[in-house]
Motif scaffolding. Structure first.
Motif, PDB file in Angstrom:
ATOM      1  N   PRO A  52       0.793  -1.229   0.000  1.00 46.17           N
ATOM      2  CA  PRO A  52       0.000   0.000   0.000  1.00 46.17           C
ATOM      3  C   PRO A  52       0.827   1.283   0.000  1.00 46.17           C
ATOM      4  O   PRO A  52       0.276   2.365  -0.153  1.00 46.17           O
ATOM      5  CB  PRO A  52      -0.815  -0.112   1.293  1.00 46.17           C
ATOM      6  N   PHE A  53       2.141   1.183   0.136  1.00 44.48           N
ATOM      7  CA  PHE A  53       2.978   2.378   0.244  1.00 44.48           C
ATOM      8  C   PHE A  53       3.741   2.727  -1.023  1.00 44.48           C
ATOM      9  O   PHE A  53       4.346   3.784  -1.112  1.00 44.48           O
ATOM     10  CB  PHE A  53       3.980   2.219   1.395  1.00 44.48           C
ATOM     11  N   LYS A  54       3.732   1.852  -2.017  1.00 42.85           N
ATOM     12  CA  LYS A  54       4.460   2.097  -3.255  1.00 42.85           C
ATOM     13  C   LYS A  54       3.777   3.218  -4.040  1.00 42.85           C
ATOM     14  O   LYS A  54       2.554   3.294  -4.086  1.00 42.85           O
ATOM     15  CB  LYS A  54       4.489   0.813  -4.086  1.00 42.85           C
ATOM     16  N   THR A  55       4.562   4.075  -4.658  1.00 41.32           N
ATOM     17  CA  THR A  55       4.006   5.156  -5.475  1.00 41.32           C
ATOM     18  C   THR A  55       4.370   4.938  -6.938  1.00 41.32           C
ATOM     19  O   THR A  55       5.275   4.185  -7.258  1.00 41.32           O
ATOM     20  CB  THR A  55       4.547   6.534  -5.032  1.00 41.32           C
ATOM     21  N   CYS A  56       3.630   5.594  -7.832  1.00 38.62           N
ATOM     22  CA  CYS A  56       3.937   5.462  -9.267  1.00 38.62           C
ATOM     23  C   CYS A  56       5.156   6.281  -9.651  1.00 38.62           C
ATOM     24  O   CYS A  56       5.748   6.024 -10.674  1.00 38.62           O
ATOM     25  CB  CYS A  56       2.816   5.909 -10.160  1.00 38.62           C
ATOM     26  N   ILE A  69      -3.403   1.085  -4.161  1.00 35.83           N
ATOM     27  CA  ILE A  69      -2.425   0.169  -3.590  1.00 35.83           C
ATOM     28  C   ILE A  69      -1.867  -0.663  -4.740  1.00 35.83           C
ATOM     29  O   ILE A  69      -2.435  -0.664  -5.836  1.00 35.83           O
ATOM     30  CB  ILE A  69      -3.041  -0.755  -2.512  1.00 35.83           C
ATOM     31  N   TYR A  70      -0.779  -1.346  -4.514  1.00 33.15           N
ATOM     32  CA  TYR A  70      -0.253  -2.284  -5.496  1.00 33.15           C
ATOM     33  C   TYR A  70      -0.408  -3.700  -4.965  1.00 33.15           C
ATOM     34  O   TYR A  70      -0.229  -3.954  -3.772  1.00 33.15           O
ATOM     35  CB  TYR A  70       1.239  -2.020  -5.758  1.00 33.15           C
ATOM     36  N   LEU A  71      -0.742  -4.607  -5.881  1.00 33.47           N
ATOM     37  CA  LEU A  71      -0.723  -6.033  -5.595  1.00 33.47           C
ATOM     38  C   LEU A  71       0.308  -6.652  -6.523  1.00 33.47           C
ATOM     39  O   LEU A  71       0.240  -6.469  -7.742  1.00 33.47           O
ATOM     40  CB  LEU A  71      -2.104  -6.662  -5.806  1.00 33.47           C
ATOM     41  N   ASN A  72       1.277  -7.345  -5.948  1.00 30.69           N
ATOM     42  CA  ASN A  72       2.424  -7.849  -6.700  1.00 30.69           C
ATOM     43  C   ASN A  72       2.384  -9.368  -6.818  1.00 30.69           C
ATOM     44  O   ASN A  72       2.089 -10.062  -5.853  1.00 30.69           O
ATOM     45  CB  ASN A  72       3.721  -7.433  -5.998  1.00 30.69           C
ATOM     46  N   THR A  73       2.708  -9.863  -8.016  1.00 31.25           N
ATOM     47  CA  THR A  73       2.810 -11.299  -8.257  1.00 31.25           C
ATOM     48  C   THR A  73       4.154 -11.599  -8.916  1.00 31.25           C
ATOM     49  O   THR A  73       4.727 -10.749  -9.601  1.00 31.25           O
ATOM     50  CB  THR A  73       1.670 -11.808  -9.163  1.00 31.25           C
ATOM     51  N   TRP A  74       4.646 -12.806  -8.710  1.00 31.76           N
ATOM     52  CA  TRP A  74       5.912 -13.250  -9.282  1.00 31.76           C
ATOM     53  C   TRP A  74       5.671 -13.771 -10.699  1.00 31.76           C
ATOM     54  O   TRP A  74       4.771 -14.564 -10.925  1.00 31.76           O
ATOM     55  CB  TRP A  74       6.525 -14.352  -8.428  1.00 31.76           C
ATOM     56  N   ASP A  75       6.502 -13.344 -11.659  1.00 30.29           N
ATOM     57  CA  ASP A  75       6.325 -13.731 -13.052  1.00 30.29           C
ATOM     58  C   ASP A  75       6.834 -15.140 -13.355  1.00 30.29           C
ATOM     59  O   ASP A  75       6.326 -15.794 -14.260  1.00 30.29           O
ATOM     60  CB  ASP A  75       7.040 -12.741 -13.981  1.00 30.29           C
ATOM     61  N   SER A  76       7.820 -15.607 -12.634  1.00 24.32           N
ATOM     62  CA  SER A  76       8.415 -16.915 -12.958  1.00 24.32           C
ATOM     63  C   SER A  76       8.337 -17.876 -11.773  1.00 24.32           C
ATOM     64  O   SER A  76       9.289 -18.547 -11.435  1.00 24.32           O
ATOM     65  CB  SER A  76       9.872 -16.737 -13.395  1.00 24.32           C
ATOM     66  N   LEU A  77       7.160 -17.950 -11.186  1.00 29.81           N
ATOM     67  CA  LEU A  77       6.965 -18.793 -10.010  1.00 29.81           C
ATOM     68  C   LEU A  77       6.355 -20.129 -10.412  1.00 29.81           C
ATOM     69  O   LEU A  77       5.339 -20.181 -11.108  1.00 29.81           O
ATOM     70  CB  LEU A  77       6.046 -18.092  -9.012  1.00 29.81           C
ATOM     71  N   ASP A  78       6.978 -21.210  -9.975  1.00 33.41           N
ATOM     72  CA  ASP A  78       6.406 -22.553 -10.141  1.00 33.41           C
ATOM     73  C   ASP A  78       5.521 -22.791  -8.917  1.00 33.41           C
ATOM     74  O   ASP A  78       6.021 -22.953  -7.803  1.00 33.41           O
ATOM     75  CB  ASP A  78       7.524 -23.595 -10.224  1.00 33.41           C
ATOM     76  N   GLU A  79       4.212 -22.821  -9.134  1.00 33.63           N
ATOM     77  CA  GLU A  79       3.264 -22.960  -8.018  1.00 33.63           C
ATOM     78  C   GLU A  79       3.301 -24.354  -7.387  1.00 33.63           C
ATOM     79  O   GLU A  79       2.808 -24.547  -6.289  1.00 33.63           O
ATOM     80  CB  GLU A  79       1.836 -22.628  -8.474  1.00 33.63           C
TER      81      GLU A  79
END
Length: 142
Positions: A52-56, A69-79
């Protein structure tokens, strides 16, 4: 979930609701680093580790929550293995999804879900719901 409109719901890893708060900027500070799912006005769900603290501006950090807010996901994650699988620095690549607060109906966060706190490295919002005693999973819709 209609009774949870304009709320932030905090679950433990077993799906037990630990806390419910009003959805506002002050309370959104408390989701920092947690696996989070936002339900939007149009019904879509966006999932990721909350920031919630990241800015553009220059990818910097602020000390207060902005209009998003930002929601971040990993691009190369093996679930399956919960490991980053790309080579070199590419394995740390992430997608940062900006979510405008005014478009959010509800927020759900899993306490202690960040890998730094012992949670699995995942892009999924997963808890075991006690009410139905059934496995519940929602993959990222972003």
């Amino acid at each position: 979930m209609s009774s949870m409109k304009n709320k932030i719901i905090f679950y433990d890893s077993n799906g037990k609701i630990e806390n419910i708060m009003e959805l506002n900027s002050t309370n959104l500070e408390k989701i920092n680093g947690m696996m989070t799912r936002c339900t939007m006005i149009d019904g879509t769900k966006i999932t990721g580790l909350a920031d919630p603290f990241k800015t553009c501006e220059n990818n910097s950090i602020n000390t207060t929550v902005q209009d998003y807010i930002y929601l971040n996901t990993w691009d190369s994650l093996d679930e399956t293995t919960h490991q980053l699988i790309d080579t070199d620095m590419g394995k740390y690549s992430q997608t940062h999804t900006m979510v405008y607060i005014k478009e959010i109906i509800s927020v759900e966060s899993i306490l202690h879900s960040n890998p730094r706190w012992g949670g699995l490295l995942t892009n999924r919002f997963e808890v075991v719901e006690e009410e139905v005693n059934d496995w519940y999973s929602c993959e990222s819709d972003s």
